[in-house]
Design a protein around this motif. Structure first.
Motif: not given
Length: 749
Positions: A643, A645, A649, A661, A663-664, A700, A703, A735, A737
């Motif tokens: 992921i 950063t 997030t 949102t 995420i990549q 992408h 989430l 991840l 969050v």
């Protein structure tokens, strides 16, 4: 029963007539006599001594009854006593609670703090306050209207304080619904038993617009002469007694704004638009503990321009040229000036005017300037250099308040009506060895031009017109003397071109005037003879390149390198390793024309390998040449996806639902291998109950929280990534969050 003495009795209220006790007579006593707080229902039967209640006691009317009892003889004289008999009335739950108003009304502000009371309801109970009979508990029975599963309001069950819930703090809006009715219930017995008494009342709540809101953009004129500080706006919290503070969004040496204890915002000094044209800062409200009461407000101040900068000439002296045959209306050039005041406003609008012309020969007003662009033009007739070779103009540049003089110098230049003429038409021949170095001057040539010196009309440019299809030769000109120098531009080769018959022409960069053409006087001939030299071997190309996969098997043929000798001699190809890489590449290569891979998994060390190879004549090893072998190693899908950063997030607290949102996913392998990622949540109960993930594009995904019941903290969300490569690689990533309080810009505060 028993003898006469001081006694206490505990009797529940209500219940009707009853016997409490029987006192016994002791001679010479023949009867009892009583006095005190009998209230018409408490007494003693004189002969039998029975103490009784002839009715019901009421705790709410009287909690204690005190009597005096004595025994007497036949003549009525006291034998024993008097003794005190105390009857304590015990409360029973026989009174329902009552509100002190038949209807309540209150006002709540939009975006008020969750849990912060804005009104109270109050009820009383006539039963004994030291018992559960008078312990009251408040609750909300009904909520009209009700748009959400969660209540917008809550009540403290002990104090009756009414406040917004988290949902209410977020959603209350007078434009959507300005009035709510709550049915508030109160129960005695602490609300814990089914036989408790209850009562209810209507509470009408009016929702009003939040006082705590960011003002619209503030405009301040620069360089104000007012006495500072100057009040520019005011903010007001929904709650009384808060502490206001101000802090910058961007780091500045000193923020020129302040705020008072009453929420008045001031600018503390004059501002300069040319120094900074926009300021952005935050205002916050805090309680006595330093906790934020409301979300920070963002305030933007735009500094308005005033005309405080004069025009500035871009050049101290603007020098322009005009040919003497130019027609009236022709553009000569542009006078450039700038103004530091705000662009595209009247303050920075410039106007141009020719103030003077020197000399005024043959007349005044030979030039015209466009007032809004500064473009100079010939006003009418063509100029003559014989009349004046140079003109000096003073151009007045003005804005609405200031003016500046820009100096302009205009040179009248000769027209190109003469062609270059060579001093001789044939420069003979020259013999050169084919290994003559590149850059060697092999001939000097000269042509003359009668136009004005040091202008584009007289400068001569020499070029090969015929006989040099591959640009083997180049001619450079000395701009002061117009002398030309013929040089070797590319290596000579006797085998491919033993002789050159060259024709050179001479031209000017400035176009010739109409009616004048170049002719044979501007041409010259020259012959070059090339002689053979024993040359070293030649590789088919200077650099040999190939590409293989980084997991290629050992002993795979990856490249063939060949060289030949121009004279036809036999050639030997070998490798030469530089000292700094010797021993490093040696394990990968074998000698000769064929290059083999001698070791696998090269990419752990480098992605590109470059080796120098030598070709030499077998009869004369001193004749040799070099080439480079470049081996590019292509990537194999051997890196797990991760992921990205770059940006943390987060979701703003409280979560309201519907947020998402991006995420990549990233991968250290080459682009070819991670053009499509798959995203999914790990098969864990908390993850699937709290979050959901949906694909956005190849790299992408979105989430989203599945509900609004999140605490203000950091959550670990387990995500499964698959790069869909060959072979596909999968990775489980936790991840982080954040659920956090946000500023008015929806960024973690």
């Amino acid at each position: 029963s028993g003898p006469l003495k001081d006694m206490d009795f505990f009797v529940q209220e209500g219940g009707g007539p009853r016997i409490l006790h029987q006192f016994t007579l002791e001679p010479p006593a023949v009867s009892f006599r009583t006095s005190g707080e009998k209230d018409g229902i408490i007494d003693i039967e004189a002969k039998s001594g029975i103490l009784y209640i002839n009715g019901s006691l009421d705790w709410e009317t009287k909690q204690v009854h005190k009597l005096q009892v004595e025994s007497v003889n036949g003549s009525g004289s006291t034998v024993d006593g008097p003794y005190t008999v105390t009857i304590h009335v015990e409360d029973i739950n026989d009174n329902p609670p009552e509100f002190n108003q038949t209807k309540y009304s209150g006002v709540v502000r939009q975006n008020s703090r969750p849990g912060k009371p804005f009104m109270y309801v109050y009820a009383t109970d006539r039963d004994d306050p030291s018992t559960l009979h008078a312990q009251l508990s408040y609750s909300i029975l009904h909520h009209f209207p009700k748009y959400f599963e969660e209540m917008l309001f809550q009540i403290d069950n002990v104090t009756g304080a009414i406040s917004p819930t988290k949902t209410g703090s977020y959603y209350l809006d007078p434009l959507k619904q300005d009035t709510f009715t709550l049915v508030v219930s109160v129960k005695d017995m602490g609300g814990t038993t089914t036989n408790a008494f209850a009562n209810s009342v209507d509470v009408v709540i009016t929702v009003m617009e939040s006082l705590w809101k960011a003002p619209s953009t503030i405009y301040i004129k620069e360089n104000s002469t007012e006495v500072h500080p100057v009040n520019i706006t005011k903010v007001q919290s929904n709650e009384p007694g808060v502490i206001y503070d101000i802090f910058e969004k961007e780091k500045l040496p000193r923020l020129p704004f302040s705020i008072s204890k009453d929420g008045d915002v001031y600018v503390t000094r004059p501002l300069d638009r040319e120094e900074k044209d926009i300021y952005t800062f935050f205002v916050v409200s805090k309680d006595s503990t330093g906790e934020l009461v409301e979300k920070p407000l963002q305030i933007q101040v735009i500094v308005e321009d005033i005309n405080d900068n004069p025009p500035v000439c871009q050049q101290d002296l603007t020098v322009l040229e005009v040919q003497e045959n130019e027609q009236g209306g022709s553009n000569i050039g542009t006078v450039l000036a700038t103004d530091m005041d705000q662009e595209n406003t009247p303050n920075s609008r410039l106007r141009y005017h020719i103030q003077s012309q020197e000399p005024e020969n043959p007349s005044k007003n030979l030039f015209y300037i466009q007032q809004d662009t500064g473009t100079l033009q010939l006003a009418g007739r063509s100029l003559s250099k014989r009349e004046s070779a140079k003109y000096n103009l003073k151009v007045l540049v003005t804005d609405q308040q200031f003016q500046t003089i820009c100096d302009v110098e205009i040179h009248v230049i000769d027209i190109n009506d003469q062609i270059p003429i060579f001093e001789k038409s044939d420069y003979g021949s020259v013999t050169l060895a084919e290994n003559t170095p590149i850059g060697t001057v092999i001939l000097e040539i000269q042509a003359t031009d009668r136009d004005e010196p040091a202008t584009g009309s007289s400068l001569i440019i020499y070029q090969m017109k015929e006989g040099d299809p591959n640009n083997t030769f180049i001619i450079e000109t000395d701009a002061e003397t117009n002398r030309g120098f013929v040089k070797i531009n590319k290596a000579l080769d006797f085998e491919t071109m033993p002789e050159y018959n060259l024709v050179i022409n001479a031209t000017n960069p400035e176009p010739l005037v109409s009616g004048v053409e170049y002719n044979s006087s501007s041409l010259a001939a020259f012959n070059v003879l090339v002689t053979n030299v024993d040359e070293p071997p030649v590789f088919q190309k200077p650099v040999f390149k190939t590409e293989v996969s980084e997991d290629i098997p050992v002993n795979t043929l990856v490249m063939t390198v060949e060289a030949y000798d121009p004279e036809g001699d036999s050639v030997r190809v070998s490798k030469i390793l530089l000292k700094e890489v010797q021993g490093k590449y040696d394990q990968y290569l074998s000698y000769g024309k064929i290059l083999f891979l001698q070791k696998s998994h090269l990419l752990v060390e480098e992605e590109v390998y470059s080796i120098e190879v030598v070709a030499s004549e077998q009869k004369n090893a001193a004749q040799k040449s070099k080439a480079f072998l470049v081996l590019h190693l292509s990537d194999v899908n051997d890196n797990h996806p991760q992921i990205a950063t770059d940006n943390p997030t987060f979701f703003c607290y409280p979560v309201s639902g519907g947020e998402r949102t991006l995420i990549q996913a990233i991968d250290a392998d080459e682009q070819f291998f991670y053009s499509r990622f798959s995203f999914s949540l790990a098969n864990e109960m908390n993850a699937r109950n709290n979050w959901e993930i949906s694909k956005y594009n190849a790299t992408h995904a979105y989430l989203s929280p599945k509900h609004a019941n999140f605490e203000e903290k950091v959550y670990d969300v387990p995500i499964i990534l698959n790069d869909n490569g060959k072979p596909p690689l999968e990775n489980k990533v936790n991840l982080k969050v954040s659920i956090c309080k946000c500023s008015s810009e929806n960024a973690c505060f």
